[in-house]
Design a protein around this motif. Structure first.
Motif, PDB file in Angstrom:
ATOM      1  N   GLN A 283       0.839  -1.204   0.000  1.00 55.89           N
ATOM      2  CA  GLN A 283       0.000   0.000   0.000  1.00 55.89           C
ATOM      3  C   GLN A 283       0.879   1.261   0.000  1.00 55.89           C
ATOM      4  N   LYS A 284       1.993   1.201   0.732  1.00 55.58           N
ATOM      5  CA  LYS A 284       2.917   2.349   0.758  1.00 55.58           C
ATOM      6  C   LYS A 284       3.501   2.597  -0.633  1.00 55.58           C
ATOM      7  N   ILE A 285       3.884   1.505  -1.306  1.00 60.08           N
ATOM      8  CA  ILE A 285       4.432   1.650  -2.673  1.00 60.08           C
ATOM      9  C   ILE A 285       3.370   2.256  -3.594  1.00 60.08           C
ATOM     10  N   VAL A 286       2.145   1.759  -3.467  1.00 56.85           N
ATOM     11  CA  VAL A 286       1.053   2.274  -4.311  1.00 56.85           C
ATOM     12  C   VAL A 286       0.901   3.778  -4.093  1.00 56.85           C
ATOM     13  N   GLU A 287       0.852   4.177  -2.830  1.00 54.80           N
ATOM     14  CA  GLU A 287       0.653   5.609  -2.531  1.00 54.80           C
ATOM     15  C   GLU A 287       1.774   6.464  -3.113  1.00 54.80           C
ATOM     16  N   LYS A 288       3.006   5.929  -2.997  1.00 52.65           N
ATOM     17  CA  LYS A 288       4.159   6.688  -3.492  1.00 52.65           C
ATOM     18  C   LYS A 288       4.106   6.817  -5.023  1.00 52.65           C
ATOM     19  N   VAL A 289       3.859   5.702  -5.706  1.00 53.03           N
ATOM     20  CA  VAL A 289       3.880   5.729  -7.177  1.00 53.03           C
ATOM     21  C   VAL A 289       2.653   6.459  -7.736  1.00 53.03           C
ATOM     22  N   ALA A 290       1.514   6.289  -7.077  1.00 54.36           N
ATOM     23  CA  ALA A 290       0.266   6.859  -7.598  1.00 54.36           C
ATOM     24  C   ALA A 290       0.211   8.379  -7.429  1.00 54.36           C
ATOM     25  N   GLY A 291       0.792   8.895  -6.358  1.00 56.15           N
ATOM     26  CA  GLY A 291       0.779  10.345  -6.141  1.00 56.15           C
ATOM     27  C   GLY A 291      -0.596  10.869  -5.745  1.00 56.15           C
ATOM     28  N   ASP A 292      -0.673  12.174  -5.599  1.00 57.77           N
ATOM     29  CA  ASP A 292      -1.899  12.799  -5.081  1.00 57.77           C
ATOM     30  C   ASP A 292      -3.088  12.665  -6.020  1.00 57.77           C
ATOM     31  N   GLU A 293      -2.812  12.708  -7.306  1.00 58.31           N
ATOM     32  CA  GLU A 293      -3.895  12.681  -8.297  1.00 58.31           C
ATOM     33  C   GLU A 293      -4.775  11.434  -8.155  1.00 58.31           C
ATOM     34  N   LEU A 294      -4.142  10.315  -7.772  1.00 55.94           N
ATOM     35  CA  LEU A 294      -4.896   9.057  -7.693  1.00 55.94           C
ATOM     36  C   LEU A 294      -5.090   8.611  -6.240  1.00 55.94           C
ATOM     37  N   LYS A 295      -4.893   9.535  -5.335  1.00 53.78           N
ATOM     38  CA  LYS A 295      -4.947   9.195  -3.901  1.00 53.78           C
ATOM     39  C   LYS A 295      -6.254   8.467  -3.538  1.00 53.78           C
ATOM     40  N   GLY A 296      -6.104   7.306  -2.912  1.00 54.12           N
ATOM     41  CA  GLY A 296      -7.265   6.567  -2.426  1.00 54.12           C
ATOM     42  C   GLY A 296      -8.009   5.781  -3.499  1.00 54.12           C
ATOM     43  N   LYS A 297      -7.575   5.899  -4.747  1.00 54.51           N
ATOM     44  CA  LYS A 297      -8.312   5.233  -5.842  1.00 54.51           C
ATOM     45  C   LYS A 297      -7.858   3.805  -6.075  1.00 54.51           C
ATOM     46  N   ILE A 298      -6.598   3.515  -5.703  1.00 52.19           N
ATOM     47  CA  ILE A 298      -6.040   2.192  -6.028  1.00 52.19           C
ATOM     48  C   ILE A 298      -5.910   1.366  -4.752  1.00 52.19           C
ATOM     49  N   LYS A 299      -6.571   0.204  -4.746  1.00 49.92           N
ATOM     50  CA  LYS A 299      -6.542  -0.677  -3.574  1.00 49.92           C
ATOM     51  C   LYS A 299      -5.882  -1.998  -3.947  1.00 49.92           C
ATOM     52  N   ILE A 300      -5.423  -2.695  -2.936  1.00 46.64           N
ATOM     53  CA  ILE A 300      -4.864  -4.033  -3.189  1.00 46.64           C
ATOM     54  C   ILE A 300      -5.873  -5.077  -2.726  1.00 46.64           C
ATOM     55  N   ALA A 301      -6.154  -6.026  -3.598  1.00 46.99           N
ATOM     56  CA  ALA A 301      -7.154  -7.049  -3.252  1.00 46.99           C
ATOM     57  C   ALA A 301      -6.610  -7.994  -2.187  1.00 46.99           C
ATOM     58  N   LYS A 302      -7.543  -8.505  -1.378  1.00 49.48           N
ATOM     59  CA  LYS A 302      -7.227  -9.580  -0.438  1.00 49.48           C
ATOM     60  C   LYS A 302      -8.238 -10.685  -0.704  1.00 49.48           C
ATOM     61  N   ASP A 303      -7.894 -11.916  -0.390  1.00 46.69           N
ATOM     62  CA  ASP A 303      -8.880 -12.993  -0.511  1.00 46.69           C
ATOM     63  C   ASP A 303     -10.060 -12.683   0.410  1.00 46.69           C
ATOM     64  N   PHE A 304     -11.249 -12.898  -0.070  1.00 44.09           N
ATOM     65  CA  PHE A 304     -12.532 -12.698   0.631  1.00 44.09           C
ATOM     66  C   PHE A 304     -12.926 -11.225   0.786  1.00 44.09           C
ATOM     67  N   MET A 305     -12.182 -10.326   0.138  1.00 43.48           N
ATOM     68  CA  MET A 305     -12.610  -8.926   0.123  1.00 43.48           C
ATOM     69  C   MET A 305     -13.863  -8.828  -0.754  1.00 43.48           C
ATOM     70  N   THR A 306     -14.813  -8.011  -0.317  1.00 47.18           N
ATOM     71  CA  THR A 306     -16.066  -7.856  -1.077  1.00 47.18           C
ATOM     72  C   THR A 306     -16.293  -6.370  -1.339  1.00 47.18           C
ATOM     73  N   LEU A 307     -16.644  -6.045  -2.563  1.00 41.70           N
ATOM     74  CA  LEU A 307     -16.964  -4.646  -2.898  1.00 41.70           C
ATOM     75  C   LEU A 307     -18.366  -4.578  -3.464  1.00 41.70           C
ATOM     76  N   LYS A 308     -19.099  -3.552  -3.059  1.00 43.37           N
ATOM     77  CA  LYS A 308     -20.453  -3.370  -3.585  1.00 43.37           C
ATOM     78  C   LYS A 308     -20.505  -2.095  -4.414  1.00 43.37           C
ATOM     79  N   ILE A 309     -21.130  -2.179  -5.556  1.00 42.46           N
ATOM     80  CA  ILE A 309     -21.305  -0.989  -6.401  1.00 42.46           C
ATOM     81  C   ILE A 309     -22.797  -0.779  -6.592  1.00 42.46           C
ATOM     82  N   GLU A 310     -23.283   0.374  -6.118  1.00 44.23           N
ATOM     83  CA  GLU A 310     -24.737   0.613  -6.170  1.00 44.23           C
ATOM     84  C   GLU A 310     -25.028   1.879  -6.957  1.00 44.23           C
TER      85      GLU A 310
END
Ligand SMILES: [Zn+2]
Ligand SMILES: [Zn+2]
Length: 310
Positions: A283-310
């Motif tokens: 997550q630290k690497i992601v934040e560093k490479v992604a920069g402010d423009e993409l802050k909070g947009k890129i997540k790392i998946a984990k097994d059994f993670m669930t996302l809902k889109i409504e």
């Protein structure tokens, strides 16, 4: 209201780890009915489905991105279990060269299935998208990707929906609800108490939701085009540094470019190499490479993670 639920059942690349199983994503679409799909079926997927509290008997359509074992080795066991559970409904199995590979699977071992499996060969050598499955509410489409072998990405695309603007309807004297709305949506107009009402005057368009799964690929233009403005882009990210020789996969630096090009609302990285164990470090690497423009947009998946889109 409709809802897409994405359950990550396996998030490793090639070799499983203590915390990450082989690739599989269970996608549920809820509108008036519920529709369930499986994208990839790595080894152990049937058990991951149990552990996640999901139901494999609800799956009628399974989509394989490519025939590397970490993406399909769970199929054999899953189909056996479906048969033992007395499945009768046919199952549709999509993938590049699906007929060829299913023929081999079907010949393996001493077993007979009580249901039909229909392989659907997904095109992998054109640049165009292909509609594989469609109903009134959604499509599932594929596009070829670049992985050194026949490989595709899949997208679930909900169709735009015509919604009634209740305030506008009330201002024209229409009731709060009732069968007239079905008729209005079907015909585009109705006569209500002697007055002509046009659908366009009391409605608005709700944009359909879109979820895209890259499968395994190096950065690829067809994937970028299908993922434009996606609500969720699930992209493989095998590498988080530049210490790798082969180029059939994507790295975090590639993902940052893809995120900017697609403008996807949310990006989840999966197919993580086992060389990376600490999700905090990643997550630290992601934040560093992604920069402010993409802050909070890129997540790392984990097994059994669930996302809902409504
Ligand atoms: Zn893989
Ligand atoms: Zn692969």
């Amino acid at each position: 209201m409709t809802r897409i639920t994405v359950s990550f059942l396996g998030t490793t690349a090639s070799i499983p780890t203590k915390y990450r199983n082989h690739a599989a994503i269970y996608l549920t679409y809820q509108s008036e009915n519920e529709h369930c799909f499986l994208w990839d079926c790595g080894e152990g997927t049937q058990r991951q489905i149990f552990l996640a509290g999901l139901n494999f008997m609800r799956l009628d359509h399974i989509f394989i991105t490519h025939w590397h074992a970490d993406h399909f080795a769970g199929l054999f066991g899953l189909l056996e279990t479906m048969s033992l559970e007395k499945r009768k409904k046919p199952l549709y199995l999509y993938g590049p060269e699906a007929s060829k590979f299913f023929e081999v699977l079907a010949e393996l071992g001493y077993s007979s299935k009580g249901f039909a499996v229909n392989p659907i060969d997904v095109p992998f050598d054109s640049k165009e998208k292909t509609i594989l499955l469609e109903d009134e509410e959604y499509q599932i489409v594929s596009v070829p990707v670049n992985h050194g072998i026949p490989a595709v990405a899949y997208a679930f695309i909900e169709k735009d929906r015509v919604k009634i603007d209740k305030k506008k309807a009330a201002s024209l004297g229409l009731p709060k609800k009732g069968p007239i709305y079905k008729k209005l949506k079907r015909n585009g107009e109705i006569i209500y108490k002697g007055k002509k009402i046009l659908l366009k005057d009391v409605s608005f368009i709700e944009r359909g939701k879109k979820v895209v799964y890259s499968g395994d690929t190096r950065p690829c233009a067809s994937l970028v085009s299908i993922a434009k403005d996606a609500d969720l882009l699930i992209h493989e990210c095998t590498y988080f540094d530049n210490d790798f020789d082969e180029r059939n996969h994507s790295s975090i630096e590639d993902i940052v470019k893809i995120a900017k090009e697609t403008k996807a609302k949310q990006i989840v990285l999966t197919h993580i190499s086992r060389r990376y164990q600490s999700i905090k470090e990643l997550q630290k690497i992601v934040e560093k490479v992604a920069g402010d423009e993409l802050k909070g947009k890129i997540k790392i998946a984990k097994d059994f993670m669930t996302l809902k889109i409504e």
